[in-house]
Motif scaffolding. Structure first.
Motif, PDB file in Angstrom:
ATOM      1  N   VAL A 125      -7.381  -5.741 -14.778  1.00 30.73           N
ATOM      2  CA  VAL A 125      -7.622  -4.295 -14.714  1.00 30.73           C
ATOM      3  C   VAL A 125      -6.999  -3.600 -15.917  1.00 30.73           C
ATOM      4  CG1 VAL A 125      -7.084  -2.198 -13.413  1.00 30.73           C
ATOM      5  CG2 VAL A 125      -7.867  -4.243 -12.219  1.00 30.73           C
ATOM      6  N   GLU A 126      -5.812  -4.026 -16.307  1.00 26.34           N
ATOM      7  CA  GLU A 126      -5.144  -3.400 -17.457  1.00 26.34           C
ATOM      8  C   GLU A 126      -5.903  -3.638 -18.758  1.00 26.34           C
ATOM      9  OE1 GLU A 126      -1.245  -5.006 -17.425  1.00 26.34           O
ATOM     10  OE2 GLU A 126      -0.593  -3.861 -15.657  1.00 26.34           O
ATOM     11  N   ASP A 127      -6.556  -4.784 -18.871  1.00 26.38           N
ATOM     12  CA  ASP A 127      -7.252  -5.130 -20.113  1.00 26.38           C
ATOM     13  C   ASP A 127      -8.696  -4.640 -20.153  1.00 26.38           C
ATOM     14  OD1 ASP A 127      -4.963  -6.404 -20.951  1.00 26.38           O
ATOM     15  OD2 ASP A 127      -5.625  -8.385 -20.258  1.00 26.38           O
ATOM     16  N   ASN A 128      -9.237  -4.167 -19.039  1.00 22.79           N
ATOM     17  CA  ASN A 128     -10.642  -3.763 -18.979  1.00 22.79           C
ATOM     18  C   ASN A 128     -10.750  -2.333 -18.459  1.00 22.79           C
ATOM     19  OD1 ASN A 128     -12.470  -6.394 -19.385  1.00 22.79           O
ATOM     20  ND2 ASN A 128     -10.609  -6.968 -18.269  1.00 22.79           N
ATOM     21  N   PRO A 129     -11.102  -1.394 -19.319  1.00 26.49           N
ATOM     22  CA  PRO A 129     -11.113   0.033 -18.929  1.00 26.49           C
ATOM     23  C   PRO A 129     -12.236   0.420 -17.965  1.00 26.49           C
ATOM     24  CG  PRO A 129     -11.997  -0.244 -21.154  1.00 26.49           C
ATOM     25  CD  PRO A 129     -11.471  -1.584 -20.735  1.00 26.49           C
ATOM     26  N   TRP A 130     -13.159  -0.494 -17.670  1.00 22.52           N
ATOM     27  CA  TRP A 130     -14.272  -0.152 -16.785  1.00 22.52           C
ATOM     28  C   TRP A 130     -13.921  -0.301 -15.302  1.00 22.52           C
ATOM     29  CZ3 TRP A 130     -18.819   2.226 -17.337  1.00 22.52           C
ATOM     30  CH2 TRP A 130     -19.312   2.397 -18.638  1.00 22.52           C
ATOM     31  N   TYR A 131     -12.751  -0.892 -15.003  1.00 22.89           N
ATOM     32  CA  TYR A 131     -12.395  -1.151 -13.605  1.00 22.89           C
ATOM     33  C   TYR A 131     -11.098  -0.432 -13.248  1.00 22.89           C
ATOM     34  CZ  TYR A 131     -15.528  -4.989 -14.811  1.00 22.89           C
ATOM     35  OH  TYR A 131     -16.594  -5.718 -15.271  1.00 22.89           O
ATOM     36  N   TRP A 132     -11.024   0.019 -12.003  1.00 24.26           N
ATOM     37  CA  TRP A 132      -9.774   0.650 -11.578  1.00 24.26           C
ATOM     38  C   TRP A 132      -9.066  -0.180 -10.510  1.00 24.26           C
ATOM     39  CZ3 TRP A 132      -8.127   2.607  -6.843  1.00 24.26           C
ATOM     40  CH2 TRP A 132      -9.091   2.671  -5.825  1.00 24.26           C
ATOM     41  N   GLN A 133      -9.772  -1.126  -9.888  1.00 26.01           N
ATOM     42  CA  GLN A 133      -9.113  -1.968  -8.890  1.00 26.01           C
ATOM     43  C   GLN A 133      -9.926  -3.228  -8.625  1.00 26.01           C
ATOM     44  OE1 GLN A 133      -6.390  -1.001  -5.235  1.00 26.01           O
ATOM     45  NE2 GLN A 133      -8.468  -0.422  -4.700  1.00 26.01           N
ATOM     46  N   LEU A 134      -9.227  -4.345  -8.412  1.00 27.09           N
ATOM     47  CA  LEU A 134      -9.837  -5.605  -8.005  1.00 27.09           C
ATOM     48  C   LEU A 134      -9.210  -6.061  -6.699  1.00 27.09           C
ATOM     49  CD1 LEU A 134     -10.843  -5.687 -10.999  1.00 27.09           C
ATOM     50  CD2 LEU A 134     -10.508  -8.163 -10.906  1.00 27.09           C
ATOM     51  N   VAL A 135     -10.046  -6.616  -5.825  1.00 30.14           N
ATOM     52  CA  VAL A 135      -9.528  -7.178  -4.577  1.00 30.14           C
ATOM     53  C   VAL A 135     -10.180  -8.528  -4.351  1.00 30.14           C
ATOM     54  CG1 VAL A 135      -9.146  -4.900  -3.546  1.00 30.14           C
ATOM     55  CG2 VAL A 135     -11.287  -6.112  -3.104  1.00 30.14           C
ATOM     56  N   ALA A 139     -12.966 -15.550   3.570  1.00 28.43           N
ATOM     57  CA  ALA A 139     -14.291 -15.750   4.174  1.00 28.43           C
ATOM     58  C   ALA A 139     -14.541 -14.829   5.365  1.00 28.43           C
ATOM     59  CB  ALA A 139     -14.463 -17.205   4.593  1.00 28.43           C
ATOM     60  N   SER A 140     -13.492 -14.302   5.964  1.00 25.66           N
ATOM     61  CA  SER A 140     -13.652 -13.397   7.101  1.00 25.66           C
ATOM     62  C   SER A 140     -13.746 -11.934   6.679  1.00 25.66           C
ATOM     63  CB  SER A 140     -12.481 -13.564   8.079  1.00 25.66           C
ATOM     64  OG  SER A 140     -11.276 -13.129   7.477  1.00 25.66           O
ATOM     65  N   GLY A 141     -13.622 -11.669   5.379  1.00 26.38           N
ATOM     66  CA  GLY A 141     -13.696 -10.300   4.878  1.00 26.38           C
ATOM     67  C   GLY A 141     -12.360  -9.603   4.764  1.00 26.38           C
ATOM     68  N   GLU A 142     -11.279 -10.284   5.148  1.00 29.06           N
ATOM     69  CA  GLU A 142      -9.951  -9.680   5.078  1.00 29.06           C
ATOM     70  C   GLU A 142      -9.441  -9.707   3.639  1.00 29.06           C
ATOM     71  OE1 GLU A 142      -7.061  -7.537   7.020  1.00 29.06           O
ATOM     72  OE2 GLU A 142      -8.871  -8.429   7.910  1.00 29.06           O
ATOM     73  N   ILE A 143      -8.943  -8.561   3.158  1.00 21.15           N
ATOM     74  CA  ILE A 143      -8.409  -8.479   1.795  1.00 21.15           C
ATOM     75  C   ILE A 143      -7.056  -9.171   1.767  1.00 21.15           C
ATOM     76  CG2 ILE A 143      -7.560  -6.905   0.009  1.00 21.15           C
ATOM     77  CD1 ILE A 143      -9.659  -4.892   0.918  1.00 21.15           C
ATOM     78  N   VAL A 144      -6.926 -10.207   0.916  1.00 17.45           N
ATOM     79  CA  VAL A 144      -5.706 -11.014   0.855  1.00 17.45           C
ATOM     80  C   VAL A 144      -4.987 -10.875  -0.472  1.00 17.45           C
ATOM     81  CG1 VAL A 144      -6.524 -12.683   2.550  1.00 17.45           C
ATOM     82  CG2 VAL A 144      -7.029 -13.041   0.115  1.00 17.45           C
ATOM     83  N   ALA A 145      -5.652 -10.293  -1.478  1.00 18.91           N
ATOM     84  CA  ALA A 145      -5.013 -10.073  -2.771  1.00 18.91           C
ATOM     85  C   ALA A 145      -5.671  -8.860  -3.425  1.00 18.91           C
ATOM     86  CB  ALA A 145      -5.157 -11.297  -3.688  1.00 18.91           C
ATOM     87  N   THR A 146      -4.858  -8.089  -4.163  1.00 21.44           N
ATOM     88  CA  THR A 146      -5.374  -6.871  -4.776  1.00 21.44           C
ATOM     89  C   THR A 146      -4.546  -6.510  -5.994  1.00 21.44           C
ATOM     90  OG1 THR A 146      -5.778  -4.515  -4.440  1.00 21.44           O
ATOM     91  CG2 THR A 146      -4.001  -5.500  -3.160  1.00 21.44           C
ATOM     92  N   SER A 147      -5.188  -5.796  -6.912  1.00 29.88           N
ATOM     93  CA  SER A 147      -4.452  -5.300  -8.085  1.00 29.88           C
ATOM     94  C   SER A 147      -3.690  -4.029  -7.738  1.00 29.88           C
ATOM     95  CB  SER A 147      -5.429  -5.003  -9.231  1.00 29.88           C
ATOM     96  OG  SER A 147      -6.353  -3.994  -8.850  1.00 29.88           O
ATOM     97  N   GLY A 148      -3.998  -3.443  -6.571  1.00 33.51           N
ATOM     98  CA  GLY A 148      -3.295  -2.238  -6.144  1.00 33.51           C
ATOM     99  C   GLY A 148      -2.627  -2.458  -4.810  1.00 33.51           C
ATOM    100  N   ASP A 149      -2.780  -1.486  -3.921  1.00 32.53           N
ATOM    101  CA  ASP A 149      -2.118  -1.602  -2.614  1.00 32.53           C
ATOM    102  C   ASP A 149      -3.105  -1.459  -1.458  1.00 32.53           C
ATOM    103  OD1 ASP A 149      -2.789   1.024  -2.934  1.00 32.53           O
ATOM    104  OD2 ASP A 149      -0.764   1.822  -2.654  1.00 32.53           O
ATOM    105  N   ILE A 150      -4.392  -1.661  -1.716  1.00 31.38           N
ATOM    106  CA  ILE A 150      -5.405  -1.497  -0.684  1.00 31.38           C
ATOM    107  C   ILE A 150      -5.393  -2.693   0.261  1.00 31.38           C
ATOM    108  CG2 ILE A 150      -7.233  -2.554  -2.068  1.00 31.38           C
ATOM    109  CD1 ILE A 150      -9.173  -0.570  -0.827  1.00 31.38           C
ATOM    110  N   ARG A 151      -5.596  -2.398   1.533  1.00 31.59           N
ATOM    111  CA  ARG A 151      -5.683  -3.435   2.555  1.00 31.59           C
ATOM    112  C   ARG A 151      -6.803  -3.065   3.532  1.00 31.59           C
ATOM    113  NH1 ARG A 151      -3.260  -5.790  -0.599  1.00 31.59           N
ATOM    114  NH2 ARG A 151      -1.291  -6.937  -0.417  1.00 31.59           N
TER     115      ARG A 151
END
Length: 333
Positions: A125-135, A139-151
């Motif tokens: 995210v820091e190196d690419n200005p087109w994105y503000w967050q990655l998650v 397989a169940s749809g649960e967010i397990v890793a993120t560049s921010g604090d979204i869950r």
């Protein structure tokens, strides 16, 4: 003496006949008391026809040709701009898909657990200005890793289901209950050791960056460009207050003017104003890029031409009619 008498007789006969004819003529003209007023009215009508009818035909011809020419020029500019910018938008979205897909492939080769990918996501995210967050979702749809604090869980999202099926996709613009704002994301599958889909990488695009490019594409003071989704709603904000996922972008009582792959239209927009527009469908999404401008602004020079013709030509025409009427009355009298 005899010849003198004959000449005198002939003169009396001629004089009597002339008196008879003149008397009959005077009696006829005197009997028709509306003859001269009717003749004057006909003179006025003839003068008006001679002076005003050619002017009216000339005025209508100039107006028709001018409006047709100006509209043709504006439609050509709008269409050229839409064609060029659709290509640019498709290229931008295609590059974003390639970037996210490449990152997903690189992450799929890592042996570390998903929950340990947070530093990698933040660096991207820091190196690419087109994105503000990655998650990263499992397989169940649960967010397990993120560049921010979204869950949360994203299993009900179409882009998640498509990525689970092995596709890399760009979502429609949607309102996210997790971030509480409109989003457009790129989703790519993450594969496990056996090649099965183990999770999904989701990259949220900076819509402000994309929208700012669209807002700069307007023509004139009233021109604007925006994206329209399949439901006829704004997929990007408009220059004059149209909000994302609101609509329709055209007058509710009118038909949808955006049909086919591309086209041009004159219709009432979301503000109730008549606009000239050109539109073209994106290859990467079922969206239209629309460029439009208010009809009144485009035809303003034509309105000025109309006023100038009326201001400078009509007085001379009226003067000609008056002179023709005066001359006709003088001739009649």
């Amino acid at each position: 003496m005899r010849k003198l008498v004959e000449y005198t007789t002939v003169a009396r006969v001629v004089r009597s006949r002339v008196k008879c004819v003149c008397g009959m003529t005077g009696e006829f003209l005197g009997r028709d008391e509306h003859f001269y007023p009717r003749l004057r009215r006909r003179t006025i009508l003839a003068a008006a026809v001679i002076f005003l009818v050619p002017f009216a035909l000339f005025y209508a011809l100039v107006d028709y040709v001018s409006v047709r020419y100006v509209r043709g020029q504006i439609y050509a500019r709008l269409q050229a701009g839409v064609t060029t910018n659709v290509q640019l938008l498709d290229d931008v979205l295609s590059v974003r898909m390639t970037e996210v897909e490449s990152l997903a492939q690189a992450l799929s080769r890592l042996s570390s657990p998903l929950v340990q990918w947070t530093p990698i996501l933040r660096g991207f995210v820091e190196d690419n200005p087109w994105y503000w967050q990655l998650v990263v979702a499992d397989a169940s749809g649960e967010i397990v890793a993120t560049s921010g604090d979204i869950r949360g869980n994203i299993k009900d999202r179409d882009y998640f289901r498509q990525a689970q099926a092995g596709e890399t996709v760009i979502s429609d613009v949607f309102f996210s209950p997790l971030t509480q704002k409109t989003e457009m994301v790129v989703a790519a599958p993450l594969h496990g050791r056996g090649g099965q889909v183990a999770g999904v990488l989701v990259a949220a695009l900076k819509l402000d960056k994309l929208n700012s490019r669209l807002l700069d594409l307007g023509i004139g003071q009233t021109g604007e460009s925006f994206l329209v989704n399949a439901a006829g709603q704004f997929a990007s904000p408009s220059r004059f207050g149209g909000q994302v996922l609101t609509g329709p972008v055209f007058a509710p009582q009118g038909p949808n003017p955006y049909q086919g792959e591309a086209g041009m239209s004159e219709h009432r927009d979301y503000r109730g104003q008549m606009v000239l527009c050109a539109y073209r469908k994106l290859r990467s999404k079922n969206y239209y890029l629309v460029a439009q401008v208010a009809r009144d602004e485009i035809l303003a020079p034509i309105y000025e031409l109309r006023r100038a013709i009326l201001l400078y030509v009509v007085p001379f025409l009226l003067l000609g009619v008056v002179l023709a009427v005066v001359a006709g009355r003088y001739a009649v009298n």
